[in-house]
Design an enzyme around this catalytic site. Structure first.
Site, short mmCIF file in Angstrom:
data_model
loop_
_atom_site.label_atom_id
_atom_site.label_comp_id
_atom_site.label_asym_id
_atom_site.label_seq_id
_atom_site.Cartn_x
_atom_site.Cartn_y
_atom_site.Cartn_z
N ARG A 212 -2.26 2.76 15.16
CA ARG A 212 -1.90 0.98 15.40
C ARG A 212 -2.87 0.60 14.69
O ARG A 212 -2.40 -0.86 14.45
CB ARG A 212 -1.84 1.64 17.14
CG ARG A 212 -2.47 0.92 18.00
CD ARG A 212 -2.84 0.91 19.51
NE ARG A 212 -3.21 1.90 19.22
CZ ARG A 212 -4.37 2.53 19.70
NH1 ARG A 212 -4.99 1.41 19.26
NH2 ARG A 212 -5.14 3.11 20.06
N GLN A 215 -6.51 2.07 8.95
CA GLN A 215 -6.86 3.05 8.09
C GLN A 215 -8.02 3.08 8.38
O GLN A 215 -9.15 2.61 8.21
CB GLN A 215 -6.10 3.20 7.41
CG GLN A 215 -4.98 2.83 6.86
CD GLN A 215 -4.01 3.59 5.29
OE1 GLN A 215 -5.05 3.46 4.38
NE2 GLN A 215 -3.30 4.17 5.19
N VAL A 216 -8.50 4.91 8.21
CA VAL A 216 -9.54 5.54 8.22
C VAL A 216 -10.42 6.02 7.36
O VAL A 216 -9.46 6.92 6.64
CB VAL A 216 -10.05 6.53 9.58
CG1 VAL A 216 -11.22 6.87 8.94
CG2 VAL A 216 -9.69 5.74 11.11
N LYS A 231 -13.41 3.03 9.69
CA LYS A 231 -12.02 2.27 10.51
C LYS A 231 -11.42 1.34 10.06
O LYS A 231 -12.73 0.35 10.51
CB LYS A 231 -12.10 2.87 11.84
CG LYS A 231 -10.76 2.62 12.44
CD LYS A 231 -10.93 3.09 13.85
CE LYS A 231 -10.32 1.85 14.92
NZ LYS A 231 -10.18 2.16 16.32
N ASP A 323 -5.97 7.50 25.72
CA ASP A 323 -4.96 7.18 24.83
C ASP A 323 -5.29 8.74 24.53
O ASP A 323 -5.06 8.24 23.84
CB ASP A 323 -5.03 5.92 23.18
CG ASP A 323 -4.29 5.99 23.22
OD1 ASP A 323 -2.94 6.13 23.25
OD2 ASP A 323 -4.22 5.64 21.60
C1 PIT Z 1 -13.35 11.18 11.21
C2 PIT Z 1 -12.68 11.68 10.03
C3 PIT Z 1 -11.10 11.79 10.20
C4 PIT Z 1 -10.90 10.71 11.75
C5 PIT Z 1 -11.70 9.53 12.08
C6 PIT Z 1 -12.59 10.22 11.99
C7 PIT Z 1 -10.93 8.64 12.82
C8 PIT Z 1 -12.17 8.23 13.69
C9 PIT Z 1 -11.35 7.47 14.91
C10 PIT Z 1 -11.97 6.91 15.61
C11 PIT Z 1 -11.73 5.45 16.54
C12 PIT Z 1 -10.62 5.14 16.49
C13 PIT Z 1 -10.12 5.56 15.20
C14 PIT Z 1 -10.26 6.55 14.98
O1 PIT Z 1 -10.55 3.92 17.22
O2 PIT Z 1 -10.30 12.28 10.16
O3 PIT Z 1 -14.64 11.72 10.71
O4 PIT Z 1 -13.15 5.24 17.07
#
Ligand code: PIT
Length: 481
Positions: A212, A215-216, A231, A323
């Site tokens: 939503r 991208q991370v 992120k 969530d």
């Molecule tokens: C990582 C590795 C990975 C994904 C993430 C972090 C994503 C984290 C994230 C954290 C949030 C958010 C959405 C995604 O709102 O594969 O180290 O607080």
């Protein structure tokens, strides 16, 4: 950070100190996580009965906000764990040792979990059953280097004792220490108005996740060489920016090994970038659907216990996640069962007298009160935990209908069951655990603390039996995301 030695030493320090006691009993170990004793069975019967009545269509009373506040604070409530599975404890190993420091312990100076909740007393009561102990195998018992050395340390001690005791000594080890902490201390982050690219190298080709929000990506802090996750959240309007600032505020308050940690934030005209702790294991969701991954019920116990610990901490900090779903649970590595909760984009501080209403989320995981646009509270997260548990154990989504409308109706009718073949080999304790979470009326659901005390998560002789059975959860039937 406790070293393996310190963790081991503190356990021995808590043990009865006489050599006799140890010589008699030290023939095997279960290395297990936090433990709390199951509560009285009369309470459970009462609750079960009331839940049955509820599910049969009784009128629900949701007007208990203040009581919930207290429950979240104290970790007590109406739903109590019972001693059901303890009664089945005949074939258990002789000693159960908890060498693992629980990740229940917050690492800051904010409200703390009490020793009682850490199950300290249980260490003293940990003698059960006969002397046959098994060596656990599979993902549930594998550890990383740090964990392996910890196990070996205890093993050495056992070997020494064992020479004087029985000849054939087998072990049953569940590696249940908390996941590694972030490689940086907890920080209070304020979004900086600088160009992130001056300080970090973002690997645009390596997408870790998406959703939503945007991208991370994997990224590198140029000055330190620290590997992190960035992120990128599109936020043009002031309103959108405030939503992300809220996420930063929430993450600033959360310092726990099972919750992903925030490192920095950068704000520009069109987006805000959150720089976070990096973990490499991928989403828990992918393990559910991976046919090659042999997910057992005991693995699920370990996953759910950590989610519960993260949730218990959040709720003690008066923060709701709102969530929770398998996509928002990250595995720390492929080799272990350690997890961290992510995505605090919808999280918020619970204010007792604030009439908070939310109308978002993925239909499958929405709690009835969210759909009904009623007050959300700590039990709202517990509902999601029930759905995740159901999914991990069966690979099925409990309320999923042919379309969103049907899904929402199933949730509102609290229509779900264990009739599918996927539940045939699943323990009664697991089923009871889910039954005590997927309760329409939020005031009757187990809290995070109660969940941790439930036999499915806390009864070590049950875990021993599950390890012997090694029953595989059906991982091939999950619908695509
Ligand atoms: C990582 C590795 C990975 C994904 C993430 C972090 C994503 C984290 C994230 C954290 C949030 C958010 C959405 C995604 O709102 O594969 O180290 O607080």
């Amino acid at each position: 950070r406790p070293s393996a030695t310190a963790a081991t030493a503190s356990v021995w320090a808590d043990w009865p100190s006489t050599d006799t006691w140890r010589r008699q009993e030290s023939v095997g170990l279960i290395l297990d996580g936090p433990h709390t004793s199951a509560t009285r069975s009369e309470d459970r019967k009462k609750v079960t009965k009331e839940i049955e009545e509820e599910n049969a269509g009784a009128v629900f009373d949701d007007s208990e906000e203040e009581e919930e506040d207290k429950r979240a604070e104290e970790g007590t409530g109406k739903a109590k764990g019972d001693g059901k599975s303890s009664s089945k404890s005949e074939k258990a190993p002789s000693i159960i040792v908890d060498i693992c420091r629980s990740s229940l312990q917050p690492q800051d100076s904010k409200p703390r979990v009490t020793e009682e909740e850490l199950g300290k007393d249980d260490l003293k009561e940990s003698r059960v059953g006969d002397s046959e102990v098994e060596r656990g195998e599979g993902p549930g018992v594998e550890g990383d280097a740090h964990q392996a050395s910890k196990s070996e340390e205890v093993k050495a001690e056992v070997d020494e004792e064992g020479k004087e005791a029985e000849s054939a000594v087998k072990e049953f080890i569940i590696e249940a220490s908390p996941p590694p902490l972030a490689p940086f201390d907890h920080r209070i982050v304020t979004p900086k108005p600088h160009q992130i690219t001056s300080y970090y190298t973002i690997n645009r080709d390596e997408v870790l996740g998406g959703g939503r929000f945007g991208q991370v990506h994997k990224c590198l802090e140029n000055s330190s060489g620290l590997v992190l996750a960035a992120k990128i959240i599109k936020a043009r309007s002031q309103k959108e920016k405030d939503v992300v600032r809220n996420e930063v505020q929430v993450m600033n308050q959360l310092n726990h090994a099972n919750l992903i940690q925030l490192y920095a934030a950068y704000e520009s005209r069109y987006d805000i970038i959150l720089v976070m702790e990096y973990v490499e294991g991928g989403e828990l969701f992918d393990r559910i659907i991976d046919e090659n991954y042999n997910l057992t019920e005991l693995d699920t116990v370990l996953f759910i216990r950590q989610i519960c610990e993260g949730l218990q901490y959040m709720h003690k900090m008066y923060i709701l996640h709102l969530d929770l779903k398998p996509e928002n649970i990250l595995c720390v590595s492929r080799a272990t069962n350690k997890i961290k909760i992510i995505d605090f984009g919808l999280a918020r501080r619970y204010k007792p007298r604030e009439k908070l209403r939310v109308n978002f989320g993925t239909p499958e995981f929405l709690a009835p009160e969210v759909i009904n646009y009623e007050f959300v509270s700590f039990p709202t997260d517990m509902w999601s935990l029930g759905v995740i548990t159901y999914m991990l154990l069966s690979g099925l989504s409990p309320f999923l209908g042919d379309d969103d409308n049907e899904t929402l109706n199933n949730i509102l009718a609290c229509q779900w069951n264990f009739e599918e073949v996927e539940f045939t080999d699943i323990s009664d304790e697991a089923k009871e655990f889910i039954t005590l979470l997927l309760v329409k009326s939020k005031s009757w659901r187990m809290s995070a603390t109660e969940s941790l005390r439930h036999p499915w998560l806390s009864d070590r002789s049950l875990h021993y039996r599950l390890n012997q059975k090694k029953n595989k959860c059906h991982s091939t039937h999950v619908p695509s995301p």
